[in-house]
Design a protein around this motif. Structure first.
Motif, PDB file in Angstrom:
ATOM      1  N   SER A   1       0.835  -1.195   0.000  1.00 42.53           N
ATOM      2  CA  SER A   1       0.000   0.000   0.000  1.00 42.53           C
ATOM      3  C   SER A   1       0.866   1.240   0.000  1.00 42.53           C
ATOM      4  CB  SER A   1      -0.896   0.022   1.240  1.00 42.53           C
ATOM      5  OG  SER A   1      -0.101   0.148   2.418  1.00 42.53           O
TER       6      SER A   1
ATOM      7  N   ALA B   1       0.560   3.575   2.184  1.00 40.21           N
ATOM      8  CA  ALA B   1       0.921   3.799   3.591  1.00 40.21           C
ATOM      9  C   ALA B   1       2.179   3.023   3.959  1.00 40.21           C
ATOM     10  CB  ALA B   1      -0.239   3.393   4.494  1.00 40.21           C
TER      11      ALA B   1
ATOM     12  N   GLU C   1      -0.920  11.853  -0.190  1.00 44.05           N
ATOM     13  CA  GLU C   1      -1.975  11.715   0.821  1.00 44.05           C
ATOM     14  C   GLU C   1      -1.571  10.734   1.913  1.00 44.05           C
ATOM     15  OE1 GLU C   1      -5.551  10.866  -1.318  1.00 44.05           O
ATOM     16  OE2 GLU C   1      -5.631  12.855  -2.234  1.00 44.05           O
ATOM     17  N   ALA C   2      -0.869   9.649   1.528  1.00 43.98           N
ATOM     18  CA  ALA C   2      -0.405   8.686   2.531  1.00 43.98           C
ATOM     19  C   ALA C   2       0.634   9.327   3.445  1.00 43.98           C
ATOM     20  CB  ALA C   2       0.179   7.453   1.839  1.00 43.98           C
TER      21      ALA C   2
ATOM     22  N   ARG D   1       0.741  12.465   4.180  1.00 51.70           N
ATOM     23  CA  ARG D   1      -0.010  13.366   5.061  1.00 51.70           C
ATOM     24  C   ARG D   1      -0.570  12.602   6.257  1.00 51.70           C
ATOM     25  NH1 ARG D   1      -5.567  16.730   3.621  1.00 51.70           N
ATOM     26  NH2 ARG D   1      -5.208  18.469   5.057  1.00 51.70           N
ATOM     27  N   GLU D   2      -1.100  11.437   6.003  1.00 51.64           N
ATOM     28  CA  GLU D   2      -1.641  10.618   7.087  1.00 51.64           C
ATOM     29  C   GLU D   2      -0.527  10.087   7.986  1.00 51.64           C
ATOM     30  OE1 GLU D   2      -4.845   9.977   7.894  1.00 51.64           O
ATOM     31  OE2 GLU D   2      -5.344  11.481   6.371  1.00 51.64           O
ATOM     32  N   GLN D   3       0.636   9.819   7.409  1.00 47.38           N
ATOM     33  CA  GLN D   3       1.748   9.252   8.166  1.00 47.38           C
ATOM     34  C   GLN D   3       2.284  10.235   9.204  1.00 47.38           C
ATOM     35  OE1 GLN D   3       5.137  10.230   8.119  1.00 47.38           O
ATOM     36  NE2 GLN D   3       6.428   8.467   7.826  1.00 47.38           N
ATOM     37  N   GLY D   4       2.315  11.529   8.872  1.00 44.39           N
ATOM     38  CA  GLY D   4       2.636  12.541   9.871  1.00 44.39           C
ATOM     39  C   GLY D   4       4.030  13.117   9.856  1.00 44.39           C
TER      40      GLY D   4
ATOM     41  N   ASP E   1       7.098  15.506   9.473  1.00 39.93           N
ATOM     42  CA  ASP E   1       7.058  16.964   9.584  1.00 39.93           C
ATOM     43  C   ASP E   1       8.418  17.545   9.217  1.00 39.93           C
ATOM     44  OD1 ASP E   1       6.044  19.439  10.133  1.00 39.93           O
ATOM     45  OD2 ASP E   1       5.858  19.151  12.299  1.00 39.93           O
TER      46      ASP E   1
ATOM     47  N   ASP F   1      -1.042  21.850   6.177  1.00 42.19           N
ATOM     48  CA  ASP F   1      -0.769  21.322   7.509  1.00 42.19           C
ATOM     49  C   ASP F   1       0.547  21.849   8.089  1.00 42.19           C
ATOM     50  OD1 ASP F   1      -3.071  19.901   7.206  1.00 42.19           O
ATOM     51  OD2 ASP F   1      -2.116  17.952   6.930  1.00 42.19           O
TER      52      ASP F   1
ATOM     53  N   ARG G   1       3.566  21.270   7.161  1.00 41.64           N
ATOM     54  CA  ARG G   1       4.495  20.148   7.288  1.00 41.64           C
ATOM     55  C   ARG G   1       5.759  20.349   6.450  1.00 41.64           C
ATOM     56  NH1 ARG G   1       0.804  15.910   7.786  1.00 41.64           N
ATOM     57  NH2 ARG G   1       2.408  14.377   7.325  1.00 41.64           N
TER      58      ARG G   1
END
Length: 266
Positions: A9, A11, A39-40, A42-45, A47, A69, A71
Motif C-alpha cells: 500500500s 501507507a 496523501e499517505a 499526510r496521514e503518516q505525519g 514533519d 498542515d 508540514r
C-alpha cells in the motif's frame, strides 16, 4: 532488492519517511503528481520536510495538502504557481523557498541521480541567481531574513556560466503510467515532466503506478525510467488510476447552429 518491488500500500511505502526528510516530488502543477503517496504521507505525519518539486500543487490539492498542515519547512522549486497558501507562507517567513530556473532544477535532480556533484550552466548569469541576494526567507515584517549567496561564475567556450550543485534527496515520490515489477517505468505524454529527474534524485524512490505488468512486458525502447532508480512500487486500483484532476477547467460554449439549406424539391 529482488525483482518484485511492489509493496502492499501507499501507507506501507512511506511509513519510514522521517521528520526532517528531503523529498523530490514529480509532476507539474497537478499533472503527473503522485496523488496517493502525498496523501499517505499526510496521514503518516512526517514533519519539517524539505520538498524539491517544480511547484507545490494548488491550494487544497497535491503538495498543497502538506502546506496546509504546515508540514513543509523548505521548498526548492521553479515557481509558486497557483498556490496562494504557498505564496502566503513564503512572504510571511513561515517557510524557506529557493527559487531555481526550471531547466536548472530538472538538471540538478538529474545530475544528482547520475552521480554528478555540480555543473555549469549559462542560465541565470548576471541575475540574482548567480550574483546572490535572492530572498530565501522573509521576516514577518517583510524584510529579508535569509538570501542566496553569490555563486561561482566561469567562462566556457566564450560564455559565462554559473556553477549549480546537484540535488540528492532522501526520498522521491513519483507517478508512472506503466511499470513492471522490477521498476522499469513509462510515463504518458506530459506526465513525464519532472517525474524522471525526481525519481533519479531520490535515494529511495517510490512510484505509484496506474498499471503494473510483468518484467519483459515493456519493451526496452519504451522505458523512460530504468528500474535501477526504483525501490518501491504501489499498484493503484482502476479507480485511483482514473484520478487526474486539473488546475483550471476552461470550457467552450455551445457552438452556434450551422445554417442549413433545404434541398428538397418542390
Amino acid at each position: 532488492m529482488g525483482l518484485d518491488k511492489v509493496v502492499g500500500s501507499a501507507a506501507e511505502a512511506v511509513a519510514d519517511v522521517h521528520n526532517g526528510a528531503s523529498l523530490a516530488v514529480g509532476g507539474f502543477g497537478l499533472v503527473g503528481i503522485p496523488w496517493f503517496l502525498i496523501e499517505a504521507l499526510r496521514e503518516q505525519g512526517a514533519d519539517d520536510l524539505t520538498v524539491v518539486s517544480n511547484n507545490c500543487g494548488v491550494d487544497g490539492a497535491g503538495l498543497g495538502l502538506l502546506l496546509d498542515d504546515h508540514r513543509i519547512s523548505r521548498v526548492i522549486a521553479s515557481y509558486i504557481g497557483e498556490n496562494k497558501e504557498f505564496g502566503r507562507q513564503y512572504l510571511t517567513g513561515e517557510l524557506t523557498l529557493e527559487l531555481t530556473p526550471q531547466g536548472t532544477l530538472a538538471e540538478r535532480m538529474r545530475a544528482g541521480g547520475s552521480g554528478i556533484g555540480a555543473f555549469y550552466t549559462p542560465t541565470g548569469v548576471g541575475t540574482m541567481v548567480s550574483d546572490g541576494g535572492l530572498p530565501y526567507r522573509y521576516h514577518p515584517d517583510g524584510t529579508i531574513a535569509e538570501a542566496s549567496e553569490p555563486k561561482e561564475v566561469r567562462e566556457f567556450h566564450g560564455r559565462q556560466m554559473v556553477l549549480e550543485e546537484s540535488i540528492v534527496t532522501d526520498v522521491a515520490l513519483v507517478r508512472a503510467t506503466r511499470i513492471d515489477r522490477a521498476g522499469n517505468a513509462q510515463f504518458n505524454a506530459s506526465t513525464r515532466n519532472f517525474n524522471v529527474p525526481a525519481a533519479m534524485a531520490g535515494r529511495i524512490t517510490i512510484v505509484e503506478a496506474e498499471e503494473v505488468v510483468e518484467v519483459g512486458e515493456i519493451a526496452a525502447a519504451d522505458v523512460h525510467l530504468p528500474g535501477i532508480f526504483v525501490q518501491r512500487i504501489v499498484a493503484l486500483t482502476p479507480e485511483q488510476a482514473a484520478r487526474k484532476d486539473i488546475e483550471k477547467r476552461t470550457t467552450r460554449g455551445e457552438r452556434p447552429t450551422e445554417p442549413t439549406t433545404d434541398t428538397k424539391e418542390a
